[in-house]
Write a protein that holds these residues in place. Structure first.
Motif, PDB file in Angstrom:
ATOM      1  N   LEU A  97       0.833  -1.208   0.000  1.00  8.34           N
ATOM      2  CA  LEU A  97       0.000   0.000   0.000  1.00  8.34           C
ATOM      3  C   LEU A  97       0.863   1.252   0.000  1.00  8.34           C
ATOM      4  O   LEU A  97       0.599   2.213  -0.737  1.00  8.34           O
ATOM      5  CB  LEU A  97      -0.946   0.002   1.202  1.00  8.34           C
ATOM      6  CG  LEU A  97      -2.141  -0.936   1.074  1.00  8.34           C
ATOM      7  CD1 LEU A  97      -2.774  -1.211   2.429  1.00  8.34           C
ATOM      8  CD2 LEU A  97      -3.172  -0.366   0.093  1.00  8.34           C
ATOM      9  N   LYS A  98       1.904   1.261   0.817  1.00  7.33           N
ATOM     10  CA  LYS A  98       2.800   2.418   0.875  1.00  7.33           C
ATOM     11  C   LYS A  98       3.506   2.632  -0.462  1.00  7.33           C
ATOM     12  O   LYS A  98       3.577   3.749  -0.978  1.00  7.33           O
ATOM     13  CB  LYS A  98       3.810   2.248   2.015  1.00  7.33           C
ATOM     14  CG  LYS A  98       3.192   2.450   3.385  1.00  7.33           C
ATOM     15  CD  LYS A  98       4.202   2.187   4.482  1.00  7.33           C
ATOM     16  CE  LYS A  98       3.794   2.837   5.768  1.00  7.33           C
ATOM     17  NZ  LYS A  98       3.895   4.271   5.811  1.00  7.33           N
ATOM     18  N   GLU A  99       4.029   1.544  -1.041  1.00  7.58           N
ATOM     19  CA  GLU A  99       4.709   1.648  -2.340  1.00  7.58           C
ATOM     20  C   GLU A  99       3.752   2.155  -3.421  1.00  7.58           C
ATOM     21  O   GLU A  99       4.126   2.977  -4.249  1.00  7.58           O
ATOM     22  CB  GLU A  99       5.278   0.294  -2.749  1.00  7.58           C
ATOM     23  CG  GLU A  99       6.557  -0.065  -2.050  1.00  7.58           C
ATOM     24  CD  GLU A  99       7.786   0.322  -2.841  1.00  7.58           C
ATOM     25  OE1 GLU A  99       7.687   0.689  -4.024  1.00  7.58           O
ATOM     26  OE2 GLU A  99       8.868   0.252  -2.244  1.00  7.58           O
ATOM     27  N   SER A 100       2.522   1.645  -3.426  1.00 10.58           N
ATOM     28  CA  SER A 100       1.573   2.070  -4.459  1.00 10.58           C
ATOM     29  C   SER A 100       1.282   3.566  -4.344  1.00 10.58           C
ATOM     30  O   SER A 100       1.158   4.258  -5.363  1.00 10.58           O
ATOM     31  CB  SER A 100       0.287   1.248  -4.401  1.00 10.58           C
ATOM     32  OG  SER A 100      -0.484   1.543  -3.257  1.00 10.58           O
ATOM     33  N   TYR A 101       1.195   4.084  -3.126  1.00 15.68           N
ATOM     34  CA  TYR A 101       0.967   5.522  -2.939  1.00 15.68           C
ATOM     35  C   TYR A 101       2.161   6.335  -3.449  1.00 15.68           C
ATOM     36  O   TYR A 101       1.986   7.305  -4.197  1.00 15.68           O
ATOM     37  CB  TYR A 101       0.695   5.827  -1.467  1.00 15.68           C
ATOM     38  CG  TYR A 101       0.597   7.306  -1.155  1.00 15.68           C
ATOM     39  CD1 TYR A 101      -0.378   8.097  -1.752  1.00 15.68           C
ATOM     40  CD2 TYR A 101       1.474   7.906  -0.265  1.00 15.68           C
ATOM     41  CE1 TYR A 101      -0.478   9.456  -1.469  1.00 15.68           C
ATOM     42  CE2 TYR A 101       1.379   9.261   0.028  1.00 15.68           C
ATOM     43  CZ  TYR A 101       0.410  10.029  -0.576  1.00 15.68           C
ATOM     44  OH  TYR A 101       0.323  11.374  -0.301  1.00 15.68           O
ATOM     45  N   LEU A 102       3.364   5.930  -3.073  1.00 19.27           N
ATOM     46  CA  LEU A 102       4.548   6.666  -3.531  1.00 19.27           C
ATOM     47  C   LEU A 102       4.665   6.635  -5.055  1.00 19.27           C
ATOM     48  O   LEU A 102       5.076   7.617  -5.671  1.00 19.27           O
ATOM     49  CB  LEU A 102       5.816   6.082  -2.899  1.00 19.27           C
ATOM     50  CG  LEU A 102       5.951   6.255  -1.390  1.00 19.27           C
ATOM     51  CD1 LEU A 102       7.242   5.606  -0.899  1.00 19.27           C
ATOM     52  CD2 LEU A 102       5.903   7.719  -0.993  1.00 19.27           C
ATOM     53  N   LYS A 103       4.304   5.529  -5.651  1.00 24.74           N
ATOM     54  CA  LYS A 103       4.343   5.423  -7.106  1.00 24.74           C
ATOM     55  C   LYS A 103       3.255   6.283  -7.743  1.00 24.74           C
ATOM     56  O   LYS A 103       3.474   6.891  -8.781  1.00 24.74           O
ATOM     57  CB  LYS A 103       4.232   3.964  -7.522  1.00 24.74           C
ATOM     58  CG  LYS A 103       5.482   3.169  -7.112  1.00 24.74           C
ATOM     59  CD  LYS A 103       5.295   1.684  -7.270  1.00 24.74           C
ATOM     60  CE  LYS A 103       5.790   1.249  -8.611  1.00 24.74           C
ATOM     61  NZ  LYS A 103       5.739  -0.216  -8.782  1.00 24.74           N
ATOM     62  N   ALA A 104       2.087   6.351  -7.120  1.00 22.15           N
ATOM     63  CA  ALA A 104       0.999   7.174  -7.663  1.00 22.15           C
ATOM     64  C   ALA A 104       1.363   8.654  -7.639  1.00 22.15           C
ATOM     65  O   ALA A 104       1.089   9.381  -8.594  1.00 22.15           O
ATOM     66  CB  ALA A 104      -0.295   6.939  -6.885  1.00 22.15           C
ATOM     67  N   LEU A 138      -7.697   3.317  -2.341  1.00 21.81           N
ATOM     68  CA  LEU A 138      -6.709   2.279  -2.074  1.00 21.81           C
ATOM     69  C   LEU A 138      -7.383   0.920  -2.149  1.00 21.81           C
ATOM     70  O   LEU A 138      -8.470   0.728  -1.601  1.00 21.81           O
ATOM     71  CB  LEU A 138      -6.098   2.471  -0.692  1.00 21.81           C
ATOM     72  CG  LEU A 138      -5.321   3.776  -0.515  1.00 21.81           C
ATOM     73  CD1 LEU A 138      -5.150   4.097   0.955  1.00 21.81           C
ATOM     74  CD2 LEU A 138      -3.981   3.686  -1.211  1.00 21.81           C
ATOM     75  N   LEU A 139      -6.731   0.008  -2.821  1.00 21.11           N
ATOM     76  CA  LEU A 139      -7.234  -1.344  -2.952  1.00 21.11           C
ATOM     77  C   LEU A 139      -6.106  -2.305  -2.627  1.00 21.11           C
ATOM     78  O   LEU A 139      -4.966  -2.108  -3.073  1.00 21.11           O
ATOM     79  CB  LEU A 139      -7.721  -1.602  -4.386  1.00 21.11           C
ATOM     80  CG  LEU A 139      -8.102  -3.036  -4.732  1.00 21.11           C
ATOM     81  CD1 LEU A 139      -9.354  -3.452  -3.972  1.00 21.11           C
ATOM     82  CD2 LEU A 139      -8.315  -3.172  -6.227  1.00 21.11           C
ATOM     83  N   HIS A 140      -6.430  -3.328  -1.855  1.00 26.22           N
ATOM     84  CA  HIS A 140      -5.451  -4.364  -1.544  1.00 26.22           C
ATOM     85  C   HIS A 140      -6.053  -5.717  -1.892  1.00 26.22           C
ATOM     86  O   HIS A 140      -7.211  -5.983  -1.571  1.00 26.22           O
ATOM     87  CB  HIS A 140      -5.055  -4.334  -0.071  1.00 26.22           C
ATOM     88  CG  HIS A 140      -4.172  -5.474   0.261  1.00 26.22           C
ATOM     89  ND1 HIS A 140      -2.845  -5.482  -0.074  1.00 26.22           N
ATOM     90  CD2 HIS A 140      -4.430  -6.669   0.818  1.00 26.22           C
ATOM     91  CE1 HIS A 140      -2.327  -6.637   0.282  1.00 26.22           C
ATOM     92  NE2 HIS A 140      -3.278  -7.374   0.822  1.00 26.22           N
ATOM     93  N   LEU A 141      -5.256  -6.561  -2.568  1.00 26.85           N
ATOM     94  CA  LEU A 141      -5.712  -7.900  -2.950  1.00 26.85           C
ATOM     95  C   LEU A 141      -4.710  -8.946  -2.499  1.00 26.85           C
ATOM     96  O   LEU A 141      -3.495  -8.758  -2.656  1.00 26.85           O
ATOM     97  CB  LEU A 141      -5.849  -8.006  -4.474  1.00 26.85           C
ATOM     98  CG  LEU A 141      -6.814  -7.069  -5.162  1.00 26.85           C
ATOM     99  CD1 LEU A 141      -6.634  -7.134  -6.670  1.00 26.85           C
ATOM    100  CD2 LEU A 141      -8.241  -7.398  -4.779  1.00 26.85           C
TER     101      LEU A 141
END
Length: 176
Positions: A97-104, A138-141
């Motif tokens: 989740l943290k990585e996806s935010y930084l990438k976004a 935010l989505l987590h799978l």
């Protein structure tokens, strides 16, 4: 920005650029955003009309020294309350989740992972950056047994079901 590859379509030439933090972008396409990640045998991609980030990680033993170095105090407290059997799962849920935010947002790891907080309330996931709520979805799978995928999108909707495309199908698409 550095030019990496040229893509030619029927109507125009599109260049893929990477910003100073390695976020890929398409030249002249302000309404097309994408991001990619890979881990083990999987490559994942997310596409949206607004900034988007995606991360995939294979779950392994969580390194709590890494958590103490990169996670917020609140997240570390959350992890330490979990049983050992759950801790690895939760560690990689936070990490992706943290990585996806930084990438976004396009900063990569130049923005400290501990500078923002991921919170869970039931199925809902919240993000606070410098104490303020971030208006992102935010989505987590849980995926393929031992993988975690997270997406952060500034679009209104995120498809909850990943589309799986086999490598030979993808290669065939580009060879037509």
């Amino acid at each position: 920005m550095q030019l990496r590859r040229m893509i030619f379509t029927d109507q125009q030439e599109v260049s893929i650029y990477y910003n100073e933090h390695a976020k890929p972008m398409l030249s002249g396409q302000s309404n097309v955003h994408f991001n990619i990640s890979h881990s083990g045998r999987w490559v994942v991609a997310a596409f949206a009309e607004k900034p988007v980030g995606i991360d995939i990680e294979r779950v392994k033993t969580a390194n709590m020294l890494v958590a103490h170095r990169f996670f917020s105090e609140e997240e570390i407290a959350f992890l330490t309350q979990k049983q050992m059997t759950e801790r690895d799962e939760w560690f990689f849920r936070f990490w992706t989740l943290k990585e996806s935010y930084l990438k976004a947002i396009g900063t990569g790891l130049s923005k400290p992972l501990s500078s923002f907080v991921i919170k869970f309330e039931g199925e809902k996931i919240y993000l606070l950056d410098e104490g303020l709520p971030v208006q992102a979805n935010l989505l987590h799978l849980d995926f393929d047994g031992d993988y975690k995928i997270s997406v952060c999108a500034f679009d209104e909707l995120i498809d909850r079901q990943p589309l799986i495309i086999e490598a030979d199908e993808l290669i065939g698409f580009f060879n037509t």
